[in-house]
Write a protein that holds these residues in place. Structure first.
Motif, PDB file in Angstrom:
ATOM      1  N   PRO A  95       0.795  -1.233   0.000  1.00  0.00           N
ATOM      2  CA  PRO A  95       0.000   0.000   0.000  1.00  0.00           C
ATOM      3  C   PRO A  95       0.825   1.279   0.000  1.00  0.00           C
ATOM      4  CG  PRO A  95       0.061  -0.951   2.184  1.00  0.00           C
ATOM      5  CD  PRO A  95       0.734  -1.941   1.278  1.00  0.00           C
ATOM      6  N   ASP A  96       2.049   1.228   0.482  1.00  0.00           N
ATOM      7  CA  ASP A  96       2.856   2.445   0.581  1.00  0.00           C
ATOM      8  C   ASP A  96       4.156   2.383  -0.218  1.00  0.00           C
ATOM      9  OD1 ASP A  96       4.160   0.590   2.101  1.00  0.00           O
ATOM     10  OD2 ASP A  96       3.800   1.590   4.022  1.00  0.00           O
ATOM     11  N   GLY A  97       4.253   1.436  -1.131  1.00  0.00           N
ATOM     12  CA  GLY A  97       5.417   1.378  -2.019  1.00  0.00           C
ATOM     13  C   GLY A  97       6.671   0.806  -1.394  1.00  0.00           C
ATOM     14  N   ARG A  98       6.537   0.117  -0.273  1.00  0.00           N
ATOM     15  CA  ARG A  98       7.720  -0.458   0.374  1.00  0.00           C
ATOM     16  C   ARG A  98       7.945  -1.918  -0.014  1.00  0.00           C
ATOM     17  NH1 ARG A  98       7.889   1.868   6.585  1.00  0.00           N
ATOM     18  NH2 ARG A  98       7.079   3.949   6.147  1.00  0.00           N
ATOM     19  N   GLY A  99       7.047  -2.444  -0.833  1.00  0.00           N
ATOM     20  CA  GLY A  99       7.197  -3.827  -1.247  1.00  0.00           C
ATOM     21  C   GLY A  99       6.705  -4.828  -0.225  1.00  0.00           C
ATOM     22  N   GLU A 100       5.919  -4.365   0.759  1.00  0.00           N
ATOM     23  CA  GLU A 100       5.433  -5.235   1.813  1.00  0.00           C
ATOM     24  C   GLU A 100       3.910  -5.214   1.851  1.00  0.00           C
ATOM     25  OE1 GLU A 100       8.979  -4.695   5.116  1.00  0.00           O
ATOM     26  OE2 GLU A 100       7.426  -3.160   4.949  1.00  0.00           O
ATOM     27  N   ALA A 101       3.326  -6.359   2.105  1.00  0.00           N
ATOM     28  CA  ALA A 101       1.875  -6.445   2.233  1.00  0.00           C
ATOM     29  C   ALA A 101       1.471  -6.221   3.689  1.00  0.00           C
ATOM     30  CB  ALA A 101       1.388  -7.809   1.761  1.00  0.00           C
ATOM     31  N   ILE A 102       0.265  -5.675   3.892  1.00  0.00           N
ATOM     32  CA  ILE A 102      -0.278  -5.505   5.238  1.00  0.00           C
ATOM     33  C   ILE A 102      -1.672  -6.121   5.278  1.00  0.00           C
ATOM     34  CG2 ILE A 102       0.997  -3.352   5.584  1.00  0.00           C
ATOM     35  CD1 ILE A 102      -1.776  -1.913   5.257  1.00  0.00           C
ATOM     36  N   ASP A 103      -2.181  -6.296   6.471  1.00  0.00           N
ATOM     37  CA  ASP A 103      -3.572  -6.703   6.659  1.00  0.00           C
ATOM     38  C   ASP A 103      -4.366  -5.490   7.115  1.00  0.00           C
ATOM     39  OD1 ASP A 103      -3.274  -9.499   6.113  1.00  0.00           O
ATOM     40  OD2 ASP A 103      -2.282  -9.700   8.058  1.00  0.00           O
ATOM     41  N   ARG A 104      -5.536  -5.303   6.520  1.00  0.00           N
ATOM     42  CA  ARG A 104      -6.382  -4.156   6.878  1.00  0.00           C
ATOM     43  C   ARG A 104      -7.754  -4.644   7.307  1.00  0.00           C
ATOM     44  NH1 ARG A 104      -6.186   0.972   3.139  1.00  0.00           N
ATOM     45  NH2 ARG A 104      -4.260   1.166   4.374  1.00  0.00           N
ATOM     46  N   LEU A 105      -8.162  -4.182   8.473  1.00  0.00           N
ATOM     47  CA  LEU A 105      -9.471  -4.519   9.015  1.00  0.00           C
ATOM     48  C   LEU A 105     -10.393  -3.323   8.811  1.00  0.00           C
ATOM     49  CD1 LEU A 105     -11.014  -6.739  10.573  1.00  0.00           C
ATOM     50  CD2 LEU A 105     -10.247  -5.671  12.693  1.00  0.00           C
ATOM     51  N   TYR A 106     -11.463  -3.516   8.028  1.00  0.00           N
ATOM     52  CA  TYR A 106     -12.413  -2.442   7.741  1.00  0.00           C
ATOM     53  C   TYR A 106     -13.593  -2.527   8.705  1.00  0.00           C
ATOM     54  CZ  TYR A 106      -9.955  -1.625   3.325  1.00  0.00           C
ATOM     55  OH  TYR A 106      -8.998  -1.331   2.375  1.00  0.00           O
ATOM     56  N   LEU A 107     -13.801  -1.465   9.459  1.00  0.00           N
ATOM     57  CA  LEU A 107     -14.923  -1.368  10.365  1.00  0.00           C
ATOM     58  C   LEU A 107     -15.765  -0.150   9.981  1.00  0.00           C
ATOM     59  CD1 LEU A 107     -12.871  -1.980  13.625  1.00  0.00           C
ATOM     60  CD2 LEU A 107     -14.181  -3.678  12.347  1.00  0.00           C
ATOM     61  N   VAL A 108     -16.939   0.003  10.573  1.00  0.00           N
ATOM     62  CA  VAL A 108     -17.788   1.149  10.251  1.00  0.00           C
ATOM     63  C   VAL A 108     -17.122   2.420  10.784  1.00  0.00           C
ATOM     64  CG1 VAL A 108     -20.033   2.225  10.592  1.00  0.00           C
ATOM     65  CG2 VAL A 108     -19.873  -0.267  10.336  1.00  0.00           C
ATOM     66  N   GLY A 109     -16.685   3.290   9.880  1.00  0.00           N
ATOM     67  CA  GLY A 109     -16.071   4.555  10.270  1.00  0.00           C
ATOM     68  C   GLY A 109     -14.619   4.467  10.659  1.00  0.00           C
ATOM     69  N   MET A 110     -13.991   3.290  10.539  1.00  0.00           N
ATOM     70  CA  MET A 110     -12.584   3.170  10.914  1.00  0.00           C
ATOM     71  C   MET A 110     -11.935   2.008  10.175  1.00  0.00           C
ATOM     72  SD  MET A 110     -10.716   2.970  14.657  1.00  0.00           S
ATOM     73  CE  MET A 110     -10.907   1.249  15.097  1.00  0.00           C
ATOM     74  N   HIS A 111     -10.621   2.140   9.904  1.00  0.00           N
ATOM     75  CA  HIS A 111      -9.881   0.965   9.461  1.00  0.00           C
ATOM     76  C   HIS A 111      -8.608   0.833  10.286  1.00  0.00           C
ATOM     77  CE1 HIS A 111      -7.972   3.917   6.533  1.00  0.00           C
ATOM     78  NE2 HIS A 111      -6.901   3.319   7.035  1.00  0.00           N
ATOM     79  N   ILE A 112      -8.182  -0.412  10.439  1.00  0.00           N
ATOM     80  CA  ILE A 112      -7.028  -0.760  11.262  1.00  0.00           C
ATOM     81  C   ILE A 112      -6.031  -1.503  10.394  1.00  0.00           C
ATOM     82  CG2 ILE A 112      -6.260  -2.031  13.309  1.00  0.00           C
ATOM     83  CD1 ILE A 112      -9.206  -1.883  14.295  1.00  0.00           C
ATOM     84  N   ASP A 113      -4.786  -1.066  10.403  1.00  0.00           N
ATOM     85  CA  ASP A 113      -3.731  -1.719   9.630  1.00  0.00           C
ATOM     86  C   ASP A 113      -2.841  -2.546  10.546  1.00  0.00           C
ATOM     87  OD1 ASP A 113      -4.678  -0.584   7.339  1.00  0.00           O
ATOM     88  OD2 ASP A 113      -3.198   1.017   7.242  1.00  0.00           O
ATOM     89  N   ILE A 114      -2.577  -3.779  10.107  1.00  0.00           N
ATOM     90  CA  ILE A 114      -1.775  -4.717  10.902  1.00  0.00           C
ATOM     91  C   ILE A 114      -0.560  -5.133  10.084  1.00  0.00           C
ATOM     92  CG2 ILE A 114      -1.778  -6.955  12.074  1.00  0.00           C
ATOM     93  CD1 ILE A 114      -5.143  -5.720  11.349  1.00  0.00           C
ATOM     94  N   PHE A 115       0.597  -5.143  10.723  1.00  0.00           N
ATOM     95  CA  PHE A 115       1.834  -5.591  10.085  1.00  0.00           C
ATOM     96  C   PHE A 115       2.609  -6.445  11.083  1.00  0.00           C
ATOM     97  CE2 PHE A 115       6.369  -4.848   8.965  1.00  0.00           C
ATOM     98  CZ  PHE A 115       6.355  -5.440   7.702  1.00  0.00           C
ATOM     99  N   GLN A 116       3.035  -7.599  10.624  1.00  0.00           N
ATOM    100  CA  GLN A 116       3.748  -8.530  11.485  1.00  0.00           C
ATOM    101  C   GLN A 116       2.969  -8.787  12.785  1.00  0.00           C
ATOM    102  OE1 GLN A 116       7.771  -7.043  11.918  1.00  0.00           O
ATOM    103  NE2 GLN A 116       8.351  -7.701   9.855  1.00  0.00           N
ATOM    104  N   ASP A 117       1.657  -9.032  12.599  1.00  0.00           N
ATOM    105  CA  ASP A 117       0.748  -9.453  13.663  1.00  0.00           C
ATOM    106  C   ASP A 117       0.490  -8.366  14.719  1.00  0.00           C
ATOM    107  OD1 ASP A 117      -0.943 -11.487  14.746  1.00  0.00           O
ATOM    108  OD2 ASP A 117       0.511 -11.787  16.356  1.00  0.00           O
TER     109      ASP A 117
END
Length: 330
Positions: A226-248
């Motif tokens: 998502p930010d051009g660093r060559g790494e994937a992240i996990d994104r949790l979509y909630l109502v009115g908010m999202h949370i990004d997770i990297f390396q758990d």
């Protein structure tokens, strides 16, 4: 092209019952009104104990645009108490557009002034995304504006007070804590303000939480680079908010909903003055009228890239539009 749309909305027939007539709605009184110089149109700002209303249209004809806001949220700016004139204004918001309507008169400073009819004036200023779009002036002799009482007193009665530093209203329900949430630290003779670790939380979700701790909120989606660093992240979509997770672990959160609140009470929708009251002070490097605030997590050994950073963005209505946390370590 957007400019033309904005002007159209000002003069055409949007958001309205077709046969509504100019003037104040039934049961409301005028805060200010006037006829517009060179346009054969008139503007009214009206109010009652619950709402304020903006109406613009042809003189004596059907209203071209009507906007309504609650007294609690209406952006009313009272007289500052100084200057040669007394004037006040109300701003209504409609998408990217803001309509600032004001009225006033020159103050009499001599017996001669008292013998003459005071000069009256008024205006309508339209902005698009904060940029000037249109200025209209009132015909002086048509200006109706009476200083004192009105919207000001109703807001006071509703438990709000005017903050002349941030140019916003502050609810009396929001009170500063005994000690400032925004803490002062000194490092190598430089004084900075920071937020405690506990404040980096929205609705009970904390920066650094493990993915397993968020299981009850749903399943995240994998976002590739998502930010051009060559790494994937996990994104949790909630109502009115999202949370990004990297390396758990949670490394970023963003909300545009008042439902997700920080422990101090900071949330989307409150005014800039209310944010300052909750923080206890303005973050260093900013002013009480800045369009955003940033604060880093407190650390015993400040570094050039703090582990966590909070950003508060304000909308053109001077209220919190978005709160987000980011981790520089990712």
């Amino acid at each position: 092209m957007k400019m033309n749309v904005g002007v159209y909305l000002l003069f055409a027939g949007a958001f309205l019952t077709a046969q509504a007539q100019a003037g104040c709605p039934q049961g409301q009184e005028a805060f200010t009104s006037c006829q517009i110089e060179g346009r054969n149109t008139e503007v009214f700002v009206c109010f009652d104990a619950q709402v304020a209303t903006y109406r613009y249209g042809p003189i004596g004809g059907a209203v071209g645009l009507q906007l309504t806001e609650t007294i609690e949220r209406v952006d009313f700016e009272p007289w500052s108490g100084s200057g040669v004139s007394i004037f006040e204004s109300v701003t209504f918001y409609n998408g990217d557009y803001a309509y600032n309507i004001g009225g006033g008169f020159d103050r009499p400073f001599s017996e001669e002034d008292m013998q003459q009819e005071p000069r009256r004036f008024g205006w309508v200023e339209v902005t698009e995304s904060g940029e000037h779009a249109l200025s209209l002036e009132c015909i002086p002799e048509t200006v109706s504006y009476g200083f004192g009482g009105g919207i000001h007193d109703i807001k006071l009665a509703a438990g709000q007070s005017w903050d002349s530093f941030s140019f916003t209203w502050v609810s009396d329900d929001i009170q500063p804590t005994p000690t400032s949430v925004l803490q002062e630290i000194s490092y190598e003779s430089v004084i900075e303000y920071c937020l405690p670790v506990s404040e980096f939380s929205l609705g009970g979700v904390h920066m650094g939480d493990s993915l397993s701790a968020l299981g009850k909120l749903g399943s995240p989606e994998t976002i590739e680079d998502p930010d051009g660093r060559g790494e994937a992240i996990d994104r949790l979509y909630l109502v009115g908010m999202h949370i990004d997770i990297f390396q758990d672990a949670v490394f970023a959160m963003s909300t545009t909903s008042p439902s997700w609140e920080m422990p101090s009470g900071l949330r989307v929708g409150i005014t800039r003055g209310e944010v300052i009251r909750l923080l206890g002070r303005v973050p260093n490097g900013y002013t009480a009228t800045s369009q955003s605030f940033t604060a880093h997590v407190c650390s015993n050994n400040p570094v050039s890239d703090p582990e966590w950073t909070m950003v508060i963005d304000f909308g053109q209505d001077k209220r919190v539009d978005r709160i987000y946390f980011v981790s520089q370590s990712h």
